[in-house]
Design a protein around this motif. Sequence first.
Motif, PDB file in Angstrom:
ATOM      1  N   GLU A   1       0.808  -1.388   0.037  1.00 58.73           N
ATOM      2  CA  GLU A   1       0.045   0.419   0.359  1.00 58.73           C
ATOM      3  C   GLU A   1       0.996   1.624  -0.118  1.00 58.73           C
ATOM      4  O   GLU A   1       2.314   1.601   0.921  1.00 58.73           O
ATOM      5  N   ILE A   2       0.749   1.811  -0.637  1.00 57.99           N
ATOM      6  CA  ILE A   2       0.973   3.072  -0.496  1.00 57.99           C
ATOM      7  C   ILE A   2       0.769   4.297   0.497  1.00 57.99           C
ATOM      8  O   ILE A   2       1.597   5.001   1.521  1.00 57.99           O
ATOM      9  N   VAL A   3      -0.554   4.149   0.758  1.00 54.31           N
ATOM     10  CA  VAL A   3      -1.052   5.046   1.870  1.00 54.31           C
ATOM     11  C   VAL A   3      -2.627   4.006   2.310  1.00 54.31           C
ATOM     12  O   VAL A   3      -3.238   3.434   1.265  1.00 54.31           O
ATOM     13  N   SER A   4      -2.684   3.755   3.502  1.00 52.21           N
ATOM     14  CA  SER A   4      -3.764   2.661   3.439  1.00 52.21           C
ATOM     15  C   SER A   4      -5.173   3.783   4.183  1.00 52.21           C
ATOM     16  O   SER A   4      -5.405   4.522   3.760  1.00 52.21           O
ATOM     17  N   LEU A   5      -5.645   2.321   3.956  1.00 48.59           N
ATOM     18  CA  LEU A   5      -7.554   3.289   4.094  1.00 48.59           C
ATOM     19  C   LEU A   5      -7.634   3.306   5.377  1.00 48.59           C
ATOM     20  O   LEU A   5      -8.455   5.015   5.473  1.00 48.59           O
ATOM     21  N   ALA A   6      -7.023   3.202   6.267  1.00 51.35           N
ATOM     22  CA  ALA A   6      -7.291   3.956   7.900  1.00 51.35           C
ATOM     23  C   ALA A   6      -6.604   4.720   8.002  1.00 51.35           C
ATOM     24  O   ALA A   6      -7.370   6.156   8.258  1.00 51.35           O
ATOM     25  N   VAL A   7      -5.109   5.108   7.050  1.00 50.05           N
ATOM     26  CA  VAL A   7      -4.686   6.914   7.228  1.00 50.05           C
ATOM     27  C   VAL A   7      -5.096   7.521   6.262  1.00 50.05           C
ATOM     28  O   VAL A   7      -5.600   9.097   7.204  1.00 50.05           O
TER      29      VAL A   7
ATOM     30  N   ILE B   1       4.831   4.220  -9.519  1.00 47.91           N
ATOM     31  CA  ILE B   1       5.073   4.320  -8.499  1.00 47.91           C
ATOM     32  C   ILE B   1       4.463   2.933  -6.957  1.00 47.91           C
ATOM     33  O   ILE B   1       5.408   2.693  -6.207  1.00 47.91           O
ATOM     34  N   GLN B   2       3.619   2.684  -7.472  1.00 51.82           N
ATOM     35  CA  GLN B   2       4.093   1.184  -6.848  1.00 51.82           C
ATOM     36  C   GLN B   2       4.735  -0.127  -7.442  1.00 51.82           C
ATOM     37  O   GLN B   2       4.651  -0.331  -8.273  1.00 51.82           O
ATOM     38  N   ASN B   3       4.522  -1.357  -5.845  1.00 50.16           N
ATOM     39  CA  ASN B   3       5.863  -1.653  -6.599  1.00 50.16           C
ATOM     40  C   ASN B   3       4.718  -2.987  -7.356  1.00 50.16           C
ATOM     41  O   ASN B   3       4.250  -3.199  -6.872  1.00 50.16           O
TER      42      ASN B   3
ATOM     43  N   ILE C   1       8.313   4.529  -0.885  1.00 50.23           N
ATOM     44  CA  ILE C   1       7.647   5.662  -1.726  1.00 50.23           C
ATOM     45  C   ILE C   1       7.852   6.995  -0.727  1.00 50.23           C
ATOM     46  O   ILE C   1       8.051   7.169   0.516  1.00 50.23           O
ATOM     47  N   PRO C   2       8.352   8.098  -1.877  1.00 51.00           N
ATOM     48  CA  PRO C   2       8.172   9.630  -1.133  1.00 51.00           C
ATOM     49  C   PRO C   2       7.295  10.625  -0.096  1.00 51.00           C
ATOM     50  O   PRO C   2       6.294   9.893  -0.961  1.00 51.00           O
ATOM     51  N   LYS C   3       7.820  10.769   1.040  1.00 50.49           N
ATOM     52  CA  LYS C   3       6.402  11.527   1.517  1.00 50.49           C
ATOM     53  C   LYS C   3       5.578  12.391   0.376  1.00 50.49           C
ATOM     54  O   LYS C   3       4.574  12.019   0.823  1.00 50.49           O
ATOM     55  N   VAL C   4       6.693  13.310  -0.165  1.00 50.96           N
ATOM     56  CA  VAL C   4       5.345  14.154  -0.970  1.00 50.96           C
ATOM     57  C   VAL C   4       4.906  13.504  -2.035  1.00 50.96           C
ATOM     58  O   VAL C   4       3.690  13.835  -2.384  1.00 50.96           O
TER      59      VAL C   4
ATOM     60  N   LEU D   1       3.769  16.371  -6.957  1.00 51.92           N
ATOM     61  CA  LEU D   1       4.306  15.840  -7.934  1.00 51.92           C
ATOM     62  C   LEU D   1       5.877  15.996  -9.059  1.00 51.92           C
ATOM     63  O   LEU D   1       6.757  14.938 -10.439  1.00 51.92           O
ATOM     64  N   GLY D   2       5.660  17.038  -9.598  1.00 47.83           N
ATOM     65  CA  GLY D   2       6.456  17.550 -10.614  1.00 47.83           C
ATOM     66  C   GLY D   2       7.596  17.374 -10.570  1.00 47.83           C
ATOM     67  O   GLY D   2       8.529  16.858 -11.744  1.00 47.83           O
ATOM     68  N   PRO D   3       8.668  17.032  -9.200  1.00 46.38           N
ATOM     69  CA  PRO D   3      10.361  16.865  -9.176  1.00 46.38           C
ATOM     70  C   PRO D   3      10.411  15.304  -9.682  1.00 46.38           C
ATOM     71  O   PRO D   3      11.230  15.016  -9.931  1.00 46.38           O
ATOM     72  N   TYR D   4       8.873  14.026  -9.451  1.00 44.62           N
ATOM     73  CA  TYR D   4       8.743  12.785  -9.849  1.00 44.62           C
ATOM     74  C   TYR D   4       8.769  12.305 -11.482  1.00 44.62           C
ATOM     75  O   TYR D   4       8.525  11.811 -11.787  1.00 44.62           O
TER      76      TYR D   4
END
Length: 187
Positions: A14-20, A57-59, A144-147, A178-181
């Motif tokens: 997961e990049i971000v979980s449902l709970a987050v 982005i996701q593995n 995964i970068p925080k941004v 997202l621009g820098p990526y």
Amino acid sequence: MAYFVEVENQQIPEIVSLAVVKEHLKIEPEFTQEDVLIQSYIDAAISYAEGYTGRIIQNMQYEVYGVSFEDVLNFKQQTKISVDSLEYYDENNVLQTLAETSYQLKKIDKFESVIDYVVDELPTVKEQRSDAVKLVVTCGFKKIPKVIKQAVLLLVSDFYEFRSDRPKTYSTSVQNLLGPYKYYATG
């Protein structure tokens, strides 16, 4: 010309979980009626981020097929994490595995890597096979970068708040994050 497919039935972190996301949206954990909807927003936000940046982005694990070793070398996903296997059909149409000591994953920069062969001569492959060489590679970010996570959260918030179509608006915060990526193809 090489072609690739996603490996089926893989566990995608997961990049971000449902709970987050529910915490970000200020939704009580016990309220589960919209969990499926929110998960679809998470998936759409990740898809948007991948489309905007032009990067995986996701593995994800891919099988890349080609008529030659050079053909699979041209696999264009920039964020390769690992080469999981490299198989080929020899001249006698027998499936072989190329030794891991014959190639390496060479890092170009923090986003891009290429597969480089380190042997003087590669084996001859069976002609007239579109799948003469099969590369299994994992692409994505090791961490995964925080941004990017923040951009996904902002997109999910937007999708959740505005559930219907509306005039085209641009989320400059998401684009700035997202621009820098973003991948800019050259040559």
